[in-house]
Motif scaffolding. Structure first.
Motif, PDB file in Angstrom:
ATOM      1  N   ASP A  44       4.779   5.539  -7.451  1.00 56.27           N
ATOM      2  CA  ASP A  44       5.143   6.752  -6.732  1.00 56.27           C
ATOM      3  C   ASP A  44       4.474   6.721  -5.358  1.00 56.27           C
ATOM      4  O   ASP A  44       3.252   6.562  -5.264  1.00 56.27           O
ATOM      5  CB  ASP A  44       4.644   7.975  -7.519  1.00 56.27           C
ATOM      6  CG  ASP A  44       5.110   9.293  -6.936  1.00 56.27           C
ATOM      7  OD1 ASP A  44       5.432   9.350  -5.734  1.00 56.27           O
ATOM      8  OD2 ASP A  44       5.143  10.287  -7.688  1.00 56.27           O
ATOM      9  N   PRO A  45       5.221   6.855  -4.260  1.00 53.73           N
ATOM     10  CA  PRO A  45       4.609   6.842  -2.933  1.00 53.73           C
ATOM     11  C   PRO A  45       3.486   7.858  -2.763  1.00 53.73           C
ATOM     12  O   PRO A  45       2.593   7.673  -1.927  1.00 53.73           O
ATOM     13  CB  PRO A  45       5.785   7.155  -2.001  1.00 53.73           C
ATOM     14  CG  PRO A  45       6.983   6.657  -2.743  1.00 53.73           C
ATOM     15  CD  PRO A  45       6.690   6.936  -4.190  1.00 53.73           C
ATOM     16  N   GLU A  46       3.501   8.916  -3.584  1.00 50.15           N
ATOM     17  CA  GLU A  46       2.419   9.901  -3.509  1.00 50.15           C
ATOM     18  C   GLU A  46       1.068   9.288  -3.866  1.00 50.15           C
ATOM     19  O   GLU A  46       0.023   9.834  -3.501  1.00 50.15           O
ATOM     20  CB  GLU A  46       2.718  11.081  -4.437  1.00 50.15           C
ATOM     21  CG  GLU A  46       3.777  12.037  -3.906  1.00 50.15           C
ATOM     22  CD  GLU A  46       3.322  12.725  -2.627  1.00 50.15           C
ATOM     23  OE1 GLU A  46       2.153  13.159  -2.563  1.00 50.15           O
ATOM     24  OE2 GLU A  46       4.134  12.803  -1.686  1.00 50.15           O
ATOM     25  N   ALA A  49      -1.040   8.839  -0.850  1.00 50.49           N
ATOM     26  CA  ALA A  49      -1.190   9.990   0.030  1.00 50.49           C
ATOM     27  C   ALA A  49      -2.604  10.182   0.565  1.00 50.49           C
ATOM     28  O   ALA A  49      -2.799  10.598   1.700  1.00 50.49           O
ATOM     29  CB  ALA A  49      -0.722  11.259  -0.680  1.00 50.49           C
ATOM     30  N   ASP A  50      -3.626   9.889  -0.244  1.00 47.23           N
ATOM     31  CA  ASP A  50      -5.001  10.128   0.178  1.00 47.23           C
ATOM     32  C   ASP A  50      -5.747   8.826   0.463  1.00 47.23           C
ATOM     33  O   ASP A  50      -6.973   8.787   0.450  1.00 47.23           O
ATOM     34  CB  ASP A  50      -5.753  10.927  -0.890  1.00 47.23           C
ATOM     35  CG  ASP A  50      -5.766  10.225  -2.244  1.00 47.23           C
ATOM     36  OD1 ASP A  50      -5.015   9.242  -2.417  1.00 47.23           O
ATOM     37  OD2 ASP A  50      -6.526  10.669  -3.126  1.00 47.23           O
ATOM     38  N   ILE A  65       5.513   7.864   3.662  1.00 50.92           N
ATOM     39  CA  ILE A  65       4.072   8.138   3.680  1.00 50.92           C
ATOM     40  C   ILE A  65       3.742   8.932   4.937  1.00 50.92           C
ATOM     41  O   ILE A  65       4.289   8.683   6.014  1.00 50.92           O
ATOM     42  CB  ILE A  65       3.279   6.813   3.646  1.00 50.92           C
ATOM     43  CG1 ILE A  65       3.604   6.041   2.368  1.00 50.92           C
ATOM     44  CG2 ILE A  65       1.782   7.068   3.735  1.00 50.92           C
ATOM     45  CD1 ILE A  65       3.005   4.650   2.321  1.00 50.92           C
ATOM     46  N   ASP A  66       2.873   9.911   4.814  1.00 51.81           N
ATOM     47  CA  ASP A  66       2.538  10.767   5.953  1.00 51.81           C
ATOM     48  C   ASP A  66       1.626  10.077   6.967  1.00 51.81           C
ATOM     49  O   ASP A  66       1.753  10.279   8.169  1.00 51.81           O
ATOM     50  CB  ASP A  66       1.855  12.058   5.469  1.00 51.81           C
ATOM     51  CG  ASP A  66       2.816  12.990   4.767  1.00 51.81           C
ATOM     52  OD1 ASP A  66       4.028  12.955   5.086  1.00 51.81           O
ATOM     53  OD2 ASP A  66       2.367  13.742   3.877  1.00 51.81           O
TER      54      ASP A  66
END
Length: 233
Positions: A44-46, A49-50, A65-66
Motif C-alpha cells: 500500500d503506498p500509504e 507516508a511517514d 506519495i505526498d
C-alpha cells in the motif's frame, strides 16, 4: 504567514540553495529507495507516508506519495516531476543520460527545484562500478538505469540504512512494473548484474542496503517471480 512551498520546505524536505547542501541532510536515518517493479502492487503506498523516500523517475507521482525526492537520468522526467511538485527536490545529471547521447545544454531543466549533479558518462552494459564510481565526493554514479544513481543519492543524503522497494529486476506474476506505471525497456540481465555491485560499494561505506519483501517469506505466498537467474513458483 509564508507558505511552506514559498519557504522552500514541504513535509520536512527542503529546497537548498546548492546541490552540495544535500550531503548528509538525513544523516543516520533510514531511507527508502523506490523503483517501479511489480512487487509494489503488494505494498500500500500509504506505507511510505511517514518515511524518507527517494523515487526513481516518475514513481513518486504515479504512486501518489505526498513527500519524496526524485532521481532520474531523464531531463524530460525531471521537468515533469518538478512542474507537478514544485516544492519537492528533483535530482538529475547535468547532461541527459537517457538516450545514449548527452542532451544539448539548451534542454537542461531550469526549474528552481531541479538540482544538476555531475556524473560519469552513461555506459549501459559496459558499466564498471570500480572504474566509473566518481572520485568527486559531490558527484553521483550513473549506471545502466536511474536506480543506480538513486541508490547513490540515498547514500549521499547520509542514510544509515537503505531499503529498496520495487527494485525487482524481474517479473512478478508476469508483470514487469506496478499498475499504472508506463512500461519501458527492461534489460533485467544488466540490472541484475550491476545493482548488487552498487549496493556492495555503498555497504563498504558502512551503510546497510537491503530489499523490502512484501510477502511473509521468500516463497512469495504462491506468486510467481521470473528473472534472468531466478524462477520462483
Amino acid at each position: 504567514m509564508e507558505s511552506r512551498e514559498k519557504a522552500g520546505q514541504f513535509m520536512g524536505l527542503t529546497l537548498p540553495t546548492s546541490r552540495e547542501s544535500f550531503k548528509d541532510m538525513h544523516a543516520g536515518e533510514t531511507i527508502y529507495v523506490i523503483g517501479s517493479g511489480a512487487s509494489l502492487n503488494f505494498i500500500d503506498p500509504e506505507f511510505f507516508a511517514d518515511k524518507i523516500c527517494v523515487c526513481v523517475n516518475r514513481v513518486g507521482l504515479t504512486l501518489g506519495i505526498d513527500d519524496f525526492y526524485t532521481v532520474t537520468h531523464y531531463h524530460r522526467d525531471a521537468m515533469i516531476v518538478a512542474g507537478e511538485r514544485p516544492y519537492l527536490p528533483v535530482i538529475t545529471p547535468a547532461q541527459d543520460l537517457g538516450a545514449g547521447t548527452w542532451e544539448a545544454a539548451s534542454h537542461v531543466p531550469t526549474e528552481r527545484n531541479v538540482y544538476l549533479f555531475p556524473t560519469n558518462r552513461q555506459m549501459f552494459g559496459a558499466f564498471n562500478v570500480e572504474r566509473d564510481w566518481p572520485e568527486d565526493p559531490h558527484s553521483l554514479v550513473a549506471g545502466p538505469t536511474s536506480l543506480h544513481m538513486t541508490m547513490h543519492f540515498a547514500a549521499y543524503l547520509g542514510a544509515r540504512s537503505i531499503i529498496l522497494a520495487g527494485t525487482d529486476c524481474g517479473r512478478f506474476d508476469d508483470l514487469s512494473n506496478f499498475s499504472d506505471y508506463a512500461i519501458g525497456d527492461n534489460p533485467f540481465t544488466v540490472w541484475e548484474q550491476t545493482l548488487p555491485l552498487v549496493a556492495n560499494r555503498i555497504r563498504a561505506m558502512g551503510i546497510n542496503v537491503m530489499s523490502l519483501n512484501p510477502f511473509v517469506t521468500p516463497a512469495l505466498e504462491g506468486h510467481s517471480f521470473r528473472s534472468p537467474s531466478v524462477s520462483i513458483n
